[in-house]
Write an enzyme that holds these catalytic residues in place. Structure first.
Site, PDB file in Angstrom:
ATOM      1  N   ARG A 129      22.317  35.541  73.450  1.00  0.00           N
ATOM      2  CA  ARG A 129      21.381  35.094  74.553  1.00  0.00           C
ATOM      3  C   ARG A 129      22.018  33.918  75.429  1.00  0.00           C
ATOM      4  O   ARG A 129      21.456  34.148  76.696  1.00  0.00           O
ATOM      5  CB  ARG A 129      20.076  34.523  73.774  1.00  0.00           C
ATOM      6  CG  ARG A 129      19.063  34.031  74.535  1.00  0.00           C
ATOM      7  CD  ARG A 129      17.687  33.827  74.178  1.00  0.00           C
ATOM      8  NE  ARG A 129      17.749  33.336  72.417  1.00  0.00           N
ATOM      9  CZ  ARG A 129      18.098  32.436  71.951  1.00  0.00           C
ATOM     10  NH1 ARG A 129      18.242  31.249  72.687  1.00  0.00           N
ATOM     11  NH2 ARG A 129      17.861  32.171  70.703  1.00  0.00           N
TER      12      ARG A 129
ATOM     13  N   LYS B  92      16.391  47.752  91.430  1.00  0.00           N
ATOM     14  CA  LYS B  92      16.137  48.988  92.738  1.00  0.00           C
ATOM     15  C   LYS B  92      17.651  49.160  93.455  1.00  0.00           C
ATOM     16  O   LYS B  92      18.288  49.843  92.618  1.00  0.00           O
ATOM     17  CB  LYS B  92      15.312  48.116  93.565  1.00  0.00           C
ATOM     18  CG  LYS B  92      13.898  47.726  92.976  1.00  0.00           C
ATOM     19  CD  LYS B  92      13.101  48.765  92.433  1.00  0.00           C
ATOM     20  CE  LYS B  92      11.992  48.434  91.485  1.00  0.00           C
ATOM     21  NZ  LYS B  92      11.098  47.251  91.923  1.00  0.00           N
TER      22      LYS B  92
ATOM     23  N   ASP C 191      12.026  37.059  97.646  1.00  0.00           N
ATOM     24  CA  ASP C 191      12.413  38.368  97.040  1.00  0.00           C
ATOM     25  C   ASP C 191      13.072  39.133  97.731  1.00  0.00           C
ATOM     26  O   ASP C 191      12.617  39.719  98.787  1.00  0.00           O
ATOM     27  CB  ASP C 191      11.013  38.665  96.589  1.00  0.00           C
ATOM     28  CG  ASP C 191      10.955  40.236  95.678  1.00  0.00           C
ATOM     29  OD1 ASP C 191      12.145  40.966  95.884  1.00  0.00           O
ATOM     30  OD2 ASP C 191      10.134  40.417  94.969  1.00  0.00           O
TER      31      ASP C 191
ATOM     32  N   TYR D 165       4.561  42.412  96.449  1.00  0.00           N
ATOM     33  CA  TYR D 165       4.797  43.222  95.453  1.00  0.00           C
ATOM     34  C   TYR D 165       3.778  42.950  94.525  1.00  0.00           C
ATOM     35  O   TYR D 165       3.249  42.166  93.801  1.00  0.00           O
ATOM     36  CB  TYR D 165       6.039  42.944  94.714  1.00  0.00           C
ATOM     37  CG  TYR D 165       6.624  43.848  93.305  1.00  0.00           C
ATOM     38  CD1 TYR D 165       6.681  45.327  93.709  1.00  0.00           C
ATOM     39  CD2 TYR D 165       6.479  43.370  92.055  1.00  0.00           C
ATOM     40  CE1 TYR D 165       6.927  46.178  92.507  1.00  0.00           C
ATOM     41  CE2 TYR D 165       6.819  44.174  91.066  1.00  0.00           C
ATOM     42  CZ  TYR D 165       6.974  45.409  91.175  1.00  0.00           C
ATOM     43  OH  TYR D 165       7.012  46.168  90.312  1.00  0.00           O
TER      44      TYR D 165
HETATM   45  C1  PLP Z   1      10.421  46.294  91.428  1.00  0.00           C
HETATM   46  C2  PLP Z   1      10.204  44.907  92.051  1.00  0.00           C
HETATM   47  C3  PLP Z   1      10.003  43.793  91.266  1.00  0.00           C
HETATM   48  C4  PLP Z   1      10.011  43.800  89.888  1.00  0.00           C
HETATM   49  O1  PLP Z   1      11.257  44.015  89.399  1.00  0.00           O
HETATM   50  P1  PLP Z   1      11.345  44.676  87.901  1.00  0.00           P
HETATM   51  O2  PLP Z   1      12.681  44.877  87.413  1.00  0.00           O
HETATM   52  O3  PLP Z   1      10.539  45.967  87.774  1.00  0.00           O
HETATM   53  O4  PLP Z   1      10.704  43.739  86.984  1.00  0.00           O
HETATM   54  C5  PLP Z   1       9.807  42.555  92.352  1.00  0.00           C
HETATM   55  N1  PLP Z   1       9.996  42.588  93.468  1.00  0.00           N
HETATM   56  C6  PLP Z   1       9.980  43.724  94.220  1.00  0.00           C
HETATM   57  C7  PLP Z   1       9.860  43.719  95.667  1.00  0.00           C
HETATM   58  C8  PLP Z   1      10.133  44.785  93.486  1.00  0.00           C
HETATM   59  O5  PLP Z   1      10.283  46.072  94.386  1.00  0.00           O
END
Ligand code: PLP
Length: 379
Positions: free
Chosen positions: A46, A195, A170, A98
């Protein structure tokens, strides 16, 4: 080193034990110690894992960051940032956010006495208007999802820093290939590695980068204390995905550009949201802070009804109807009923996210085939 070279080489050395060119998957939960406390820097997985270490170094290099930490998901990375705050602290966030972040802020952390204010950051004076000495964090998402608004990172950072607040971006929609927020005054970059970075729709993962050692120590403390760490196999997949991040992004951008222009000239389409258009309200900011304009596009048809949108969505053959984005294959989504269903309707509508808005994550297929699919779906 330039971006593509860093993607392949930053932080990556042949395996010291065997010379293996690919970073091994250290699928282990613990490490043997010679004597109590005498070990090779690894005690428990961890806390430390060599596959994760390599990925963290590689991703940090892509964000021009001194430090970086990986998490089990984008949301657990975001949660780690918010856990720095105390009851009574305030966060100023992008209004067009988001859906999962909005849910985490309003349904989890509000309970702990943290106040979240959502403002339209396209006009930075809206940020200045709500800042006060309780504001500890400004949370930016740009480009925004799904409206593809662009927020001026330098301008927001300047305002936030006057109040001593940290700025987190983000950067999921842009990826580190298109935008490096730390270079523009942000203190923290967050990614859903899920993503574009991993890019092959096979991993859920998050990442935080910073140049501030105290922030990194906190991120490491929460990474270990809360334990939302990614497994080594996922780290391997992310590392493998990153080797083509620059190539994929180039193709996402090329395809995105052609599809955005195709849709804009379509007689059945009333609105197309894509920051590369010269008449996009924040186009100049996009040009200033992004290397290119990405493969995310939203559009509305002239027949602006839920029924029409559903009909169109049911006809796609190449674009797959799914949540998520940034993978090699093209996806189509319906934010009102899918990713943004947890945002109240009035709030959605106020930002232009109507019931019929369709979002595309343009993949890296041959663009002619993608356009043909759009043509028959809209017709
Ligand atoms: C998908 C996404 C998240 C969250 O990511 P996860 O890996 O699904 O928890 C946060 N911000 C944006 C802009 C996203 O597209």
């Amino acid at each position: 080193m330039k971006f593509g070279t860093k993607a392949l080489h930053a932080g990556i050395e042949p395996d010291p034990a065997t010379g293996a060119i690919m970073t091994p998957v250290y699928q282990t939960s613990t490490y043997v110690q010679e004597e109590p406390g005498v070990h090779k820097g690894y005690e428990y997985a961890r806390t430390q894992n060599p596959t994760r270490d390599v990925l963290e170094k590689n991703l940090s290099a892509l964000e021009n960051a001194r430090f970086g930490r990986c998490f089990a998901s984008g949301m657990s990375a975001t949660e780690t940032v918010i856990k720095m705050l105390h009851p009574g602290d305030e966060v100023v966030s992008t209004g067009d956010l988001y859906g999962g972040s909005y849910r985490l802020f309003t349904q989890v952390f509000r309970k702990y006495g943290i106040k979240f204010l959502f403002v339209d950051m396209r006009d930075v004076s809206n940020v200045a208007a709500v800042m006060n000495d309780k504001t500890k964090l400004v949370w930016i998402e740009t480009p925004t999802n799904p409206m593809l608004n662009i927020i001026d990172i330098d301008a927001v950072a300047e305002i936030a820093h006057k109040y001593g607040a940290k700025v987190a971006v983000d950067n999921t929609f842009a990826s580190p290939y298109l935008q490096n927020p730390l270079d523009r005054g942000a203190d923290i970059v967050m990614h859903a590695v899920t993503k574009y970075i991993a890019g092959h729709s096979d991993v859920i993962m998050g990442f935080l980068a910073t140049n501030d050692q105290a922030l990194d120590e906190w991120f490491g403390f929460i990474q270990n204390s809360s334990g939302a760490v990614p497994g080594p196999q996922d780290c391997f997949l992310a590392l493998r995905g990153i080797k083509t991040l620059h190539l994929r992004m180039q193709r996402h951008c090329e395809n995105g550009k052609q599809i955005a222009h195709y849709l804009k000239s379509h007689h059945k389409v009333s609105k197309v949201y894509w920051p590369g258009f010269e008449d996009h309200p924040n186009h100049e900011t996009a040009k200033k802070q992004m290397r290119d304009f990405g493969g995310m596009i939203s559009f509305v048809q002239k027949e602006d009804t839920l029924a029409k949108a559903k009909k169109t969505l049911s006809r796609f053959k190449l674009f797959s109807l799914a949540e998520s984005l940034g993978g090699v294959e093209s996806l189509v989504g319906h934010p009102a009923e899918m990713t943004h269903a947890s945002i109240p309707k009035e709030k959605r509508m106020a930002g232009g996210l109507t019931d019929s808005l369709i979002r595309l994550s343009v993949g890296i297929e041959d663009v002619d085939d993608l356009i043909a699919d759009l043509e028959q779906a809209i017709a």
